[in-house]
Design an enzyme around this catalytic site. Structure first.
Site, PDB file in Angstrom:
ATOM      1  N   GLU A   1       7.912  -5.170   4.298  1.00 29.81           N
ATOM      2  CA  GLU A   1       6.784  -5.835   3.646  1.00 29.81           C
ATOM      3  C   GLU A   1       7.256  -7.194   3.114  1.00 29.81           C
ATOM      4  OE1 GLU A   1       5.640  -3.410   0.337  1.00 29.81           O
ATOM      5  OE2 GLU A   1       3.851  -4.588  -0.158  1.00 29.81           O
TER       6      GLU A   1
ATOM      7  N   LYS B   1      -3.096  -5.540   3.309  1.00 33.18           N
ATOM      8  CA  LYS B   1      -2.893  -4.319   2.518  1.00 33.18           C
ATOM      9  C   LYS B   1      -4.114  -4.026   1.656  1.00 33.18           C
ATOM     10  CE  LYS B   1       0.724  -2.441  -0.579  1.00 33.18           C
ATOM     11  NZ  LYS B   1       2.010  -2.809  -1.276  1.00 33.18           N
TER      12      LYS B   1
ATOM     13  N   CYS C   1       3.274  -0.008   2.788  1.00 32.55           N
ATOM     14  CA  CYS C   1       3.815   0.563   1.549  1.00 32.55           C
ATOM     15  C   CYS C   1       2.878   1.554   0.864  1.00 32.55           C
ATOM     16  CB  CYS C   1       4.234  -0.558   0.620  1.00 32.55           C
ATOM     17  SG  CYS C   1       5.559  -0.069  -0.557  1.00 32.55           S
TER      18      CYS C   1
END
Lengths: 263, 263
Positions: free
Chosen positions: B42, B111, B144
């Protein structure tokens, strides 16, 4: 804190009388050990490997059967969650779990995800899993293969369960050396992503050649295994599951984005 | 079989030039090792611990930035999934991942579940995670904390992903001795209940006092960890994820009961 105890029994296939005695005795022993919640295996009153629906029907009971009164008596102040072979009012057979306390049978859950040959014997339940308000807090129920659907544990968590009691019969499957049973890994993840304890009570023994994992595990709300083995018992704090805050700005429920998810 | 490789880098905070070189070099090394899919952490182009949105904005790029051409060149025939700090056409900042191959930037995912102080810097994405048809099969993407929502991995699996590539930056958290990072346990469960491989590429190093788990793991479609560590690589069979049959009478998707689930 509440004490959760699992009793990893080996029911005798098709022998209701023997299993009544076995289960009541196990509940009594767990209660004597201070248990607030006692979890028994799936189909604890009947055994599992039925050759036919008729064989299952011969040991099927309704929730009005006196064995549940025996469970309540043996439990004292504890709550019992145990699997049984249910005969429904509709005459069908269900792979069910009863939640029993001194108030009697508080709830019956009929397994909604049937495994393999269970489909030849049982009718799947058509209602979501219950969350029962007990003296030990809100207890959710599911049965074995149900656990492999993360939607099920999520549904229970969203409904307020702080502990999930899961009667299971895990057929033994291959796993790499040193690894836990895959079902336990799944329970660990489900506990952590929902911050909710999960107690899986497996069975032992073999039945018509079927080996079981005997993988009983009590998982805490942070996802770690607190106790394993045939008489697994652990103290858990139901309050740990009350808040889903995981950082100053994160909440496991509040952060969900349902509009982005495929149901 | 396809070879999946993760490169657990330590980006330099705020140094785009250094990170361009670092990431392209890592991709080249993985490709030289035979990788079909290369996963980077990330925010690999920017670092993570921004003190302010302005600091992040200074290293934010659009998907038209030449660094992605460098990734494609370094990758050769491989597919790259890596995190970057995105400046949107709307001027906002996104914590994004790009899927890059010789055809260029194939997809950008923003995200959707932001962790802690990311909420002070980034705007959450408002679109579901993509599944991209690549030379290595259908690859899903998430980032994540997204992974901690089983709805996300399920959504990717139902959309046909056979491999999920997950750039992550896992802040180090406590865990019992001998246990894997909790995020890896969650990935193992998600892989198994969806029968889909998941490659999590973490980062290393520390940044402004923040320690990282450095927990990179490639999990196979049966839920077992195939490779771990800074240069984790594993051969996986995307066909293993093609069928969801888990017994003669069970299918992980076909057995779902969406009408019983709370979304």
């Amino acid at each position: 804190m509440i004490r959760v105890a699992c009793r990893q029994l080996a029911p005798r296939l098709g022998d209701l009388a023997a299993n009544r005695e076995l289960t009541a005795s196990a509940i009594g022993a767990a209660a004597a050990g201070g248990a607030d919640v006692v979890v028994l295996p799936e189909l604890a009153t009947s055994g599992y490997v039925f050759a036919s629906p008729e064989e299952a029907a011969a040991v099927a009971v309704t929730p009005a059967h006196p064995l549940f009164g025996e469970w309540a008596s043996a439990a004292g102040r504890a709550v019992v969650v145990g699997g049984f072979c249910e005969r429904g009012d509709d005459g069908r057979l269900y792979n069910s779990a009863a939640v029993v306390d001194r108030g009697g049978v508080r709830a019956v859950y009929r397994k909604t995800h049937l495994w393999d040959r269970e489909k030849l014997v049982f009718t799947p339940g058509d209602r979501p899993p219950p969350v029962v308000a007990t003296a030990a807090g809100p207890v959710g129920v599911l049965i074995c293969y149900d656990l492999e659907f993360p939607e099920m544990t999520r549904t229970l968590a969203l409904a307020g369960a702080r502990l999930v009691a899961a009667p299971v019969n895990w057929p033994l499957v291959d796993r790499p050396d040193g690894e836990r049973p895959p079902e336990v890994v799944i329970a660990m993840a489900a506990a952590r992503v929902n911050r909710m304890a999960i107690a899986c009570c497996d069975r032992s023994g073999t039945e018509r050649g079927q080996e079981w994992t005997a993988g009983t595990a009590i998982v805490g709300a942070d996802g770690w295994v607190l106790a394993e083995g045939p008489d697994a018992a652990a103290d858990i704090d139901p309050e740990r599951a009350a808040s889903k805050a995981v950082s100053p700005r994160n909440d496991l429920f509040g952060d969900r984005r349902p509009s982005l998810y495929t149901l």
